[in-house]
Design a protein around this motif. Sequence first.
Motif, PDB file in Angstrom:
ATOM      1  N   LYS A 159       0.856  -1.189   0.000  1.00 22.97           N
ATOM      2  CA  LYS A 159       0.000   0.000   0.000  1.00 22.97           C
ATOM      3  C   LYS A 159       0.891   1.237   0.000  1.00 22.97           C
ATOM      4  CE  LYS A 159      -4.115  -1.966   1.955  1.00 22.97           C
ATOM      5  NZ  LYS A 159      -5.168  -1.888   2.946  1.00 22.97           N
ATOM      6  N   ALA A 160       0.433   2.277  -0.663  1.00 24.22           N
ATOM      7  CA  ALA A 160       1.214   3.517  -0.756  1.00 24.22           C
ATOM      8  C   ALA A 160       1.584   4.028   0.629  1.00 24.22           C
ATOM      9  CB  ALA A 160       0.443   4.575  -1.536  1.00 24.22           C
TER      10      ALA A 160
ATOM     11  N   LYS B  10       4.866   2.540   1.963  1.00 23.87           N
ATOM     12  CA  LYS B  10       6.089   2.715   1.177  1.00 23.87           C
ATOM     13  C   LYS B  10       7.303   3.082   2.029  1.00 23.87           C
ATOM     14  CE  LYS B  10       6.460   4.458  -3.341  1.00 23.87           C
ATOM     15  NZ  LYS B  10       6.079   5.369  -4.398  1.00 23.87           N
TER      16      LYS B  10
ATOM     17  N   GLU C 109       2.237  -1.807  -6.266  1.00 16.40           N
ATOM     18  CA  GLU C 109       1.484  -1.089  -5.246  1.00 16.40           C
ATOM     19  C   GLU C 109       0.014  -1.476  -5.328  1.00 16.40           C
ATOM     20  OE1 GLU C 109       2.413   3.082  -5.384  1.00 16.40           O
ATOM     21  OE2 GLU C 109       4.471   2.687  -4.720  1.00 16.40           O
TER      22      GLU C 109
END
Length: 159
Positions: free
Chosen positions: A36-37, A40, A67
């Motif tokens: 998931k962003a 990151k 992603e």
Amino acid sequence: MLECEWDGSVVEERFLELNMLAAKSGVHVRRIFIVKASQKASFANNPGVAAHLQNYDRKFLNAMVIEYETLARLDHNLLKKVGDGFLAFDERVALIDEVAPEGGLRGSVVMMPSEILQLKRIFDSLAIHCVTLPAYIKQMNGTQKLLAAPIPVPLLDNK
């Protein structure tokens, strides 16, 4: 990259160690991380991810990344099929991850060849959209611009 995975627990550390040893002994280990962003920043510092990066070998330890949001945009149906994830061992057995309500992972064992073949198809379809782990980390660090995904690597290998 569920929160209960690659968390530094004894079980996860042992799993990671066995994966690294298997790859070093010539077993083909292929993994796709769906990130998931919002994860990151912590992704590259995760010990499991770092071990995959340090031991990366396109033939024996191949880690790829996509992603979550990208996959949801590109192929929401495929994302649904991936579910909480799975592991396949040759063409004989697979484990389907299922997140338990109280936390942690549970799973079910799959031994039907047709179901394992379906998981292979899911993996191969997913790999088309992925980039290699080294390329993803370089992109995160701003040192490389991604132009295209790598050539897909099959999940199962008849070695």
